[in-house]
Design a protein around this motif. Sequence first.
Motif, PDB file in Angstrom:
ATOM      1  N   UNK A  27       0.840  -1.198   0.000  1.00 45.98           N
ATOM      2  CA  UNK A  27       0.000   0.000   0.000  1.00 45.98           C
ATOM      3  C   UNK A  27       0.879   1.253   0.000  1.00 45.98           C
ATOM      4  N   UNK A  28       1.957   1.227   0.783  1.00 47.72           N
ATOM      5  CA  UNK A  28       2.870   2.375   0.806  1.00 47.72           C
ATOM      6  C   UNK A  28       3.597   2.545  -0.523  1.00 47.72           C
ATOM      7  N   UNK A  29       3.961   1.446  -1.164  1.00 48.13           N
ATOM      8  CA  UNK A  29       4.609   1.552  -2.480  1.00 48.13           C
ATOM      9  C   UNK A  29       3.666   2.271  -3.441  1.00 48.13           C
ATOM     10  N   UNK A  30       2.396   1.890  -3.459  1.00 43.98           N
ATOM     11  CA  UNK A  30       1.400   2.542  -4.313  1.00 43.98           C
ATOM     12  C   UNK A  30       1.270   4.023  -3.956  1.00 43.98           C
ATOM     13  N   UNK A  31       1.061   4.321  -2.681  1.00 47.88           N
ATOM     14  CA  UNK A  31       0.843   5.702  -2.240  1.00 47.88           C
ATOM     15  C   UNK A  31       2.042   6.587  -2.528  1.00 47.88           C
ATOM     16  N   UNK A  32       3.228   6.089  -2.222  1.00 44.11           N
ATOM     17  CA  UNK A  32       4.430   6.897  -2.414  1.00 44.11           C
ATOM     18  C   UNK A  32       4.750   7.096  -3.899  1.00 44.11           C
ATOM     19  N   UNK A  41       3.032 -15.532   2.751  1.00 44.40           N
ATOM     20  CA  UNK A  41       2.281 -16.654   2.184  1.00 44.40           C
ATOM     21  C   UNK A  41       3.204 -17.609   1.419  1.00 44.40           C
ATOM     22  N   UNK A  42       4.388 -17.848   1.986  1.00 44.67           N
ATOM     23  CA  UNK A  42       5.334 -18.787   1.408  1.00 44.67           C
ATOM     24  C   UNK A  42       6.105 -18.272   0.210  1.00 44.67           C
ATOM     25  N   UNK A  43       5.905 -17.014  -0.147  1.00 39.51           N
ATOM     26  CA  UNK A  43       6.553 -16.435  -1.328  1.00 39.51           C
ATOM     27  C   UNK A  43       7.546 -15.357  -0.878  1.00 39.51           C
ATOM     28  N   UNK A  44       8.637 -15.206  -1.631  1.00 37.65           N
ATOM     29  CA  UNK A  44       9.577 -14.137  -1.314  1.00 37.65           C
ATOM     30  C   UNK A  44       8.841 -12.808  -1.352  1.00 37.65           C
ATOM     31  N   UNK A  45       9.157 -11.928  -0.416  1.00 41.30           N
ATOM     32  CA  UNK A  45       8.443 -10.663  -0.271  1.00 41.30           C
ATOM     33  C   UNK A  45       8.443  -9.841  -1.555  1.00 41.30           C
ATOM     34  N   UNK A  46       9.601  -9.633  -2.141  1.00 42.22           N
ATOM     35  CA  UNK A  46       9.691  -8.797  -3.335  1.00 42.22           C
ATOM     36  C   UNK A  46       8.868  -9.366  -4.485  1.00 42.22           C
ATOM     37  N   UNK A  47       8.913 -10.671  -4.658  1.00 41.53           N
ATOM     38  CA  UNK A  47       8.134 -11.324  -5.702  1.00 41.53           C
ATOM     39  C   UNK A  47       6.641 -11.145  -5.460  1.00 41.53           C
ATOM     40  N   UNK A  48       6.218 -11.324  -4.212  1.00 42.51           N
ATOM     41  CA  UNK A  48       4.800 -11.155  -3.863  1.00 42.51           C
ATOM     42  C   UNK A  48       4.341  -9.718  -4.114  1.00 42.51           C
ATOM     43  N   UNK A  49       5.168  -8.751  -3.724  1.00 38.98           N
ATOM     44  CA  UNK A  49       4.813  -7.342  -3.941  1.00 38.98           C
ATOM     45  C   UNK A  49       4.702  -7.023  -5.430  1.00 38.98           C
ATOM     46  N   UNK A  50       5.630  -7.525  -6.210  1.00 37.87           N
ATOM     47  CA  UNK A  50       5.575  -7.308  -7.665  1.00 37.87           C
ATOM     48  C   UNK A  50       4.317  -7.913  -8.265  1.00 37.87           C
ATOM     49  N   UNK A  51       3.944  -9.068  -7.783  1.00 40.38           N
ATOM     50  CA  UNK A  51       2.753  -9.760  -8.285  1.00 40.38           C
ATOM     51  C   UNK A  51       1.490  -8.948  -8.002  1.00 40.38           C
ATOM     52  N   UNK A  52       1.441  -8.235  -6.883  1.00 45.15           N
ATOM     53  CA  UNK A  52       0.246  -7.506  -6.456  1.00 45.15           C
ATOM     54  C   UNK A  52       0.226  -6.045  -6.919  1.00 45.15           C
ATOM     55  N   UNK A  53       1.316  -5.577  -7.516  1.00 42.44           N
ATOM     56  CA  UNK A  53       1.436  -4.172  -7.923  1.00 42.44           C
ATOM     57  C   UNK A  53       1.173  -4.028  -9.419  1.00 42.44           C
ATOM     58  N   UNK A 106       8.595   6.708  -9.162  1.00 44.74           N
ATOM     59  CA  UNK A 106       7.320   7.417  -9.266  1.00 44.74           C
ATOM     60  C   UNK A 106       6.460   6.789 -10.358  1.00 44.74           C
ATOM     61  N   UNK A 107       5.145   6.876 -10.172  1.00 47.84           N
ATOM     62  CA  UNK A 107       4.210   6.425 -11.218  1.00 47.84           C
ATOM     63  C   UNK A 107       4.494   7.243 -12.477  1.00 47.84           C
ATOM     64  N   UNK A 108       4.308   6.636 -13.657  1.00 45.47           N
ATOM     65  CA  UNK A 108       4.669   7.349 -14.885  1.00 45.47           C
ATOM     66  C   UNK A 108       3.514   7.632 -15.826  1.00 45.47           C
ATOM     67  N   UNK A 109       2.567   6.730 -15.974  1.00 48.38           N
ATOM     68  CA  UNK A 109       1.519   6.960 -16.971  1.00 48.38           C
ATOM     69  C   UNK A 109       0.122   6.609 -16.468  1.00 48.38           C
ATOM     70  N   UNK A 110       0.056   5.970 -15.324  1.00 51.31           N
ATOM     71  CA  UNK A 110      -1.221   5.619 -14.708  1.00 51.31           C
ATOM     72  C   UNK A 110      -0.971   5.422 -13.217  1.00 51.31           C
ATOM     73  N   UNK A 111      -1.950   5.669 -12.361  1.00 51.47           N
ATOM     74  CA  UNK A 111      -1.725   5.458 -10.926  1.00 51.47           C
ATOM     75  C   UNK A 111      -1.342   4.012 -10.612  1.00 51.47           C
ATOM     76  N   UNK A 112      -0.458   3.857  -9.660  1.00 49.73           N
ATOM     77  CA  UNK A 112      -0.010   2.541  -9.233  1.00 49.73           C
ATOM     78  C   UNK A 112      -1.020   1.976  -8.236  1.00 49.73           C
ATOM     79  N   UNK A 113      -1.385   0.732  -8.448  1.00 46.89           N
ATOM     80  CA  UNK A 113      -2.317   0.021  -7.562  1.00 46.89           C
ATOM     81  C   UNK A 113      -1.559  -1.045  -6.789  1.00 46.89           C
ATOM     82  N   UNK A 114      -2.074  -1.337  -5.613  1.00 54.21           N
ATOM     83  CA  UNK A 114      -1.621  -2.516  -4.899  1.00 54.21           C
ATOM     84  C   UNK A 114      -2.846  -3.340  -4.584  1.00 54.21           C
ATOM     85  N   UNK A 115      -2.849  -4.567  -5.032  1.00 57.98           N
ATOM     86  CA  UNK A 115      -3.956  -5.491  -4.821  1.00 57.98           C
ATOM     87  C   UNK A 115      -5.284  -4.878  -5.282  1.00 57.98           C
ATOM     88  N   UNK A 116      -5.227  -4.185  -6.428  1.00 54.93           N
ATOM     89  CA  UNK A 116      -6.429  -3.633  -7.045  1.00 54.93           C
ATOM     90  C   UNK A 116      -6.871  -2.277  -6.533  1.00 54.93           C
TER      91      UNK A 116
END
Length: 169
Positions: A40-45, A83-95, A121-131
């Motif tokens: 959520x912070x990655x999206x907001x920031x 959830x058994x997944x590496x953090x960075x991979x999980x975050x990328x999957x949800x972003x 920074x977001x470049x062409x559309x707002x960044x979402x996390x988990x929708x």
Amino acid sequence: MPTEQNIDQLRALLKELCHLPDETEWVEFKHNVDVVKIGEYISALANSAALLGKQTAYLVYGVDDKTHDVVGTKFTPSTQKHKGQELESWLLQKTAPKIHFQFYEFTHTNNKHVVIVEIQAATHTPVQFDGTEYIRVGSYKKKLREFAEKERALWRVFDNTPFEQQLAA
């Protein structure tokens, strides 16, 4: 493993961020970790950085958000799983869209463990996390849809960014 020169650069960046008078819409200080909130912070920031014309935003673990003192953190993203997944991979999957973010772990001069998450920074559309799209309002993380004026302003930023100035993949 970061080199000594990279660690010196990270320490200098940390010092610069800690000298800010307050948290900003593009810098968040944390001590403890809630793994789901990282996304959520990655999206907001990312969205706030775009709105403010910054190329990068920062999420800093191991710094007190009131005093900006380096207090250290037990957070180690290199070994963290969700959830058994590496953090960075999980975050990328949800972003979406996929933006670049990177975790930097180092020991500050006072032997306190610090993690800086550097976020593009977001470049062409707002960044979402988990929708859901997020934005910073002062030092708070909020859902973008609750702030129509900020959402409109963010879209104007994207519309006014010439193609040549957008980041390439």
